[in-house]
Design an enzyme around this catalytic site. Structure first.
Site, PDB file in Angstrom:
ATOM      1  N   GLY A 262    -110.235  81.388  58.428  1.00 25.48           N
ATOM      2  CA  GLY A 262    -108.856  81.301  57.989  1.00 25.48           C
ATOM      3  C   GLY A 262    -108.684  80.170  56.995  1.00 25.48           C
TER       4      GLY A 262
ATOM      5  N   GLY B 239    -108.494  72.641  57.444  1.00 26.37           N
ATOM      6  CA  GLY B 239    -108.572  71.432  58.244  1.00 26.37           C
ATOM      7  C   GLY B 239    -107.344  71.145  59.065  1.00 26.37           C
TER       8      GLY B 239
ATOM      9  CD  GLU C 271    -112.704  75.510  59.750  1.00 31.81           C
ATOM     10  OE1 GLU C 271    -112.035  76.086  60.618  1.00 31.81           O
ATOM     11  OE2 GLU C 271    -112.199  74.835  58.826  1.00 31.81           O
TER      12      GLU C 271
END
Length: 286
Positions: free
Chosen positions: A121, A134, A142
């Site tokens: 996402g 974040g 990620e």
């Protein structure tokens, strides 16, 4: 289909109450309706991405956050229904738990350092597929996982799509820092312009601690020149649309104590945005 019918029923139920609501109840109902639309958008984007991108015998990087829940659910459905074989590499404790709970094959970058696909996402996505990530505090893992993938796709609801970064996301750029260095980094960022606030936890005393044991600064900067290592870099020329995000990211990476930022530039190849009507808008990189 059951999930889609449930979301449709929820939206219709909320709309039905609007005719009889008092002002306060009306506001609450409208907020609930907007939330239902966003959840429906997340689900639509996640399912579309998994259906289009995931193939048999792939190794997949699994992102973090609320939208990835729907992606893992759909992935598990396909594994069960189509008997496809996939190996999943998580980007956080949350992602790891999702993989385990859905009975998917769990691995890591030590065993699978090269991935076929990563799905994650984002907090905001501009028209060039630059991202701010974040908000959930997982940007470092990620980014590492996304960088290991041959293809990186973003899934989000319609509210995350922007013309330029900073148009909608106002909580600052998440920056993961070493705990002992957070104050010097904070002071350094202040010289760049704006402020960098230490992110505080909501359900515990003290700051948010990442899966890596680090802290997070949320940098809210202002249009001013940045002086870093003797070089001046303008974060905004006349507006946020003119920002050179690649240069900003490169300069931030030179600050000692910064582990990683939530700025993802030139990494995503495709973004799926679930709309209010259940359709999905797909944006591809040039």
């Amino acid at each position: 289909w059951a999930g889609s019918l449930c979301m449709l029923w929820l939206r219709n139920s909320i709309r039905a109450t609007l005719l009889t609501c008092r002002p306060l109840s009306l506001r609450k109902s409208l907020a609930a309706l907007a939330m239902a639309d966003k959840e429906g958008g997340k689900r639509a984007a996640a399912r579309r991405a998994v259906d289009e991108l995931v193939q048999d015998n792939q190794t997949i990087g699994v992102g973090s956050g609320s939208t990835i829940v729907y992606a893992v659910e759909r992935l598990a459905e396909r594994v069960k229904e189509e008997k496809i074989g996939v190996v999943c590499v998580p980007t956080s404790f949350q992602a790891r738990q999702l993989i385990i709970e859905h009975g998917l094959v769990l691995s890591d970058l030590e065993c699978h350092p090269k991935l076929d696909l990563a799905i994650d996402g984002a907090d905001e996505v501009d028209q060039r597929l630059n991202l701010i990530k974040g908000g959930g505090g997982c940007q470092t893992q990620e980014k590492v996982v996304a960088a290991c993938a041959n293809s990186f796709a973003v899934i989000a609801d319609y509210s995350k799509e922007s013309t330029y970064l900073g148009e909608k996301w106002s909580r600052g750029l998440p920056i993961e820092v070493l705990p002992f260095a957070y104050k010097p980094v904070q002071m350094r960022l202040a010289t760049f312009g704006g402020s960098a606030d230490l992110r505080m936890a909501k359900s515990k005393a003290g700051p948010v601690v990442t899966d890596n044991g680090n802290l997070i600064l949320d940098w809210k900067f202002v249009p001013s020149p940045v002086s870093c290592c003797g070089a001046a870099v303008r974060l905004r020329a006349h507006s946020m649309q003119d920002t050179d995000w690649a240069t900003v990211g490169a300069k931030l990476s030179q600050v000692p104590g910064i582990v990683e930022t939530g700025l993802f530039v030139g990494m995503a190849c495709k973004a799926y945005f679930g709309q209010q009507d259940g359709s999905v808008r797909v944006l591809k990189s040039d």
